[in-house]
Design an enzyme around this catalytic site. Structure first.
Site, short mmCIF file in Angstrom:
data_model
loop_
_atom_site.label_atom_id
_atom_site.label_comp_id
_atom_site.label_asym_id
_atom_site.label_seq_id
_atom_site.Cartn_x
_atom_site.Cartn_y
_atom_site.Cartn_z
N ALA A 1 88.80 0.19 -15.57
CA ALA A 1 88.56 -0.99 -14.40
C ALA A 1 87.29 -0.67 -13.87
CB ALA A 1 89.44 -0.76 -13.28
N ASP A 2 86.09 -0.30 -14.73
CA ASP A 2 84.61 -0.19 -14.52
C ASP A 2 83.89 -0.97 -15.21
OD1 ASP A 2 82.81 1.15 -13.02
OD2 ASP A 2 83.90 2.94 -13.02
N ILE A 3 82.56 -0.99 -14.64
CA ILE A 3 81.45 -1.74 -15.38
C ILE A 3 81.44 -1.11 -16.79
CG2 ILE A 3 80.15 -2.11 -13.54
CD1 ILE A 3 78.16 0.35 -14.37
N GLY A 4 81.10 -2.16 -17.87
CA GLY A 4 80.76 -1.90 -19.20
C GLY A 4 80.29 -0.64 -19.58
N GLN B 1 108.56 -1.17 -8.25
CA GLN B 1 108.92 -1.65 -9.28
C GLN B 1 110.19 -2.60 -9.52
OE1 GLN B 1 107.86 -2.92 -12.23
NE2 GLN B 1 107.69 -1.00 -13.45
N LYS C 1 103.71 4.36 -25.57
CA LYS C 1 102.74 4.35 -24.44
C LYS C 1 102.52 5.41 -23.60
CE LYS C 1 103.64 1.68 -20.73
NZ LYS C 1 102.94 2.35 -19.47
N GLY D 1 110.58 2.62 -19.84
CA GLY D 1 110.16 4.00 -19.62
C GLY D 1 111.52 4.86 -19.04
N LYS E 1 94.30 1.42 -18.56
CA LYS E 1 93.92 0.56 -17.27
C LYS E 1 92.62 0.83 -16.83
CE LYS E 1 98.47 0.06 -15.41
NZ LYS E 1 99.36 0.90 -16.16
N ASP F 1 97.73 3.82 -21.88
CA ASP F 1 97.55 2.90 -20.85
C ASP F 1 96.66 3.26 -20.08
OD1 ASP F 1 98.57 1.09 -18.94
OD2 ASP F 1 100.49 1.81 -18.60
#
Length: 265
Positions: free
Chosen positions: A96-99, A212, A61, A232, A94, A92
Site C-alpha cells: 500500500a505504498d508508492i511504486g 469479520q 495464504k 482460516g 497487502k 498476503d
C-alpha cells in the site's frame, strides 16, 4: 456484471495471464478451490498446518511478517511442501505504498517475497504506480498480483468508486494483475476473466466479534460467482482436526463449483 460461465479447465486454456493459467490448471487437476489462510506466529506451526492441509488446498495464504522465528529455512520448507502437495503460495502482503517503495519491499529486504510467493496482493489507494512498481519485479519471475477491491470486514471502505477504479486499473495491467480479493464476480465484458478470491468463508460461524463477517462456500461460489474460497480459523482453529476440516471445506467448495457448472449447462 457479465455472467458468461466457463469451467476452470476452459479458462486455464484461454487465460492471458500465466500465473492465472497455472492456478486454474492446478485447481482443475487437484479438484480444489480452497485457499487456507494461515495467520500463525511460529515457523513450526506454519509448516505443520501447511503439511496437514496441503493435500486439500490450491493456495497457501501466508502473512510471513508475523512469524516470530522467520528464517530462510522456512521459505525453503514451504517451497518443498508446495511441490510435494501441489499448491501455490500466496503472500498476503497487502502492499500500500508508492511504486518505488513497494518494488523494494517486494524484491528485497528480509523476506524477498517475489523470490518464493507465486501470488501477492495490493491496495490501490496509492494509485496505479503501485502496480507498475510491483510488476517491474514480479512479471519477469512469472508472478501474479491480485488487487483488494472489496474486503469482508464490517465497515470496510473498499466499495463504490474505490472498487470501480481498482477494476479499471486491473484492466490496464492484465499481464500481471489477474484477479481480486472481492465478494462477487468483477468481470464486466465477455473477454474479461478476473479471478475472485473470497475471504470470510465459514461453515459454522457468522462472525468473530472483531468485524469479520462469514458466508458459506455455496454463497461464495454459486450465489456470488467467486472462484477461490479463503478459510482460516475454520480449519487451523481446530488443531487436532486440520486434515478433517481442510477436506470438509475442500469438498464443500468443490461441490459448490460443480453445482455452478450444472446451473450453466
Amino acid at each position: 456484471m457479465i455472467n458468461t460461465f466457463k469451467t476452470y479447465a476452459d479458462r486455464a486454456q484461454q487465460h492471458p495471464n500465466a500465473c492465472a493459467r497455472d492456478l486454474l490448471m492446478l485447481m482443475e487437476r487437484k479438484k480444489s478451490n480452497l485457499s487456507i489462510a494461515v495467520d500463525v506466529t511460529s515457523k513450526a506451526e506454519l509448516l505443520s498446518i501447511a503439511n496437514q492441509a496441503g493435500p486439500y488446498i490450491c493456495l497457501l495464504k501466508t502473512h510471513i511478517d508475523i512469524v516470530d522465528d522467520f528464517d530462510a529455512d522456512l521459505v525453503d520448507q514451504l517451497e518443498t511442501l508446495a511441490k510435494q502437495h501441489d499448491f501455490m503460495i500466496f503472500e498476503d502482503r497487502k502492499f500500500a505504498d508508492i511504486g518505488n517503495t513497494v518494488k523494494r519491499q517486494y524484491g528485497n529486504g528480509v523476506y524477498k517475497i517475489a523470490s518464493w510467493a507465486h501470488i501477492t496482493n495490493a491496495h490501490t489507494v496509492p494509485g496505479e504506480g503501485i502496480i507498475d512498481g510491483l510488476k517491474e519485479v514480479g512479471l519477469p519471475l512469472g508472478r501474479g498480483l491480485i488487487l483488494l477491491s472489496e474486503m469482508s470486514t464490517k465497515g470496510a471502505l473498499t466499495k463504490g468508486d474505490y472498487t470501480v477504479e481498482s477494476v479499471a486499473m486491473a484492466r490496464r495491467h492484465q499481464d500481471f494483475v489477474f484477479g481480486f480479493i472481492a465478494q462477487h464476480q468483477m468481470n464486466e465484458t465477455p473477454d474479461e476473466d478476473f479471478l475472485v478470491l473470497t475471504p470470510g468463508v465459514g461453515l459454522d460461524v457468522k462472525g468473530d466479534g472483531m468485524g469479520q463477517q462469514y458466508h458459506t462456500p455455496h454463497d461464495a461460489i454459486v450465489s456470488r460467482g467467486c472462484d477461490v474460497i479463503i478459510v482460516g480459523r475454520g480449519i487451523y482453529g481446530h488443531p487436532d482436526q486440520i486434515q478433517t476440516q481442510a477436506q470438509r471445506y475442500r469438498d464443500a467448495g468443490w461441490d459448490a463449483y460443480l453445482e455452478r457448472c450444472k446451473l450453466h449447462q
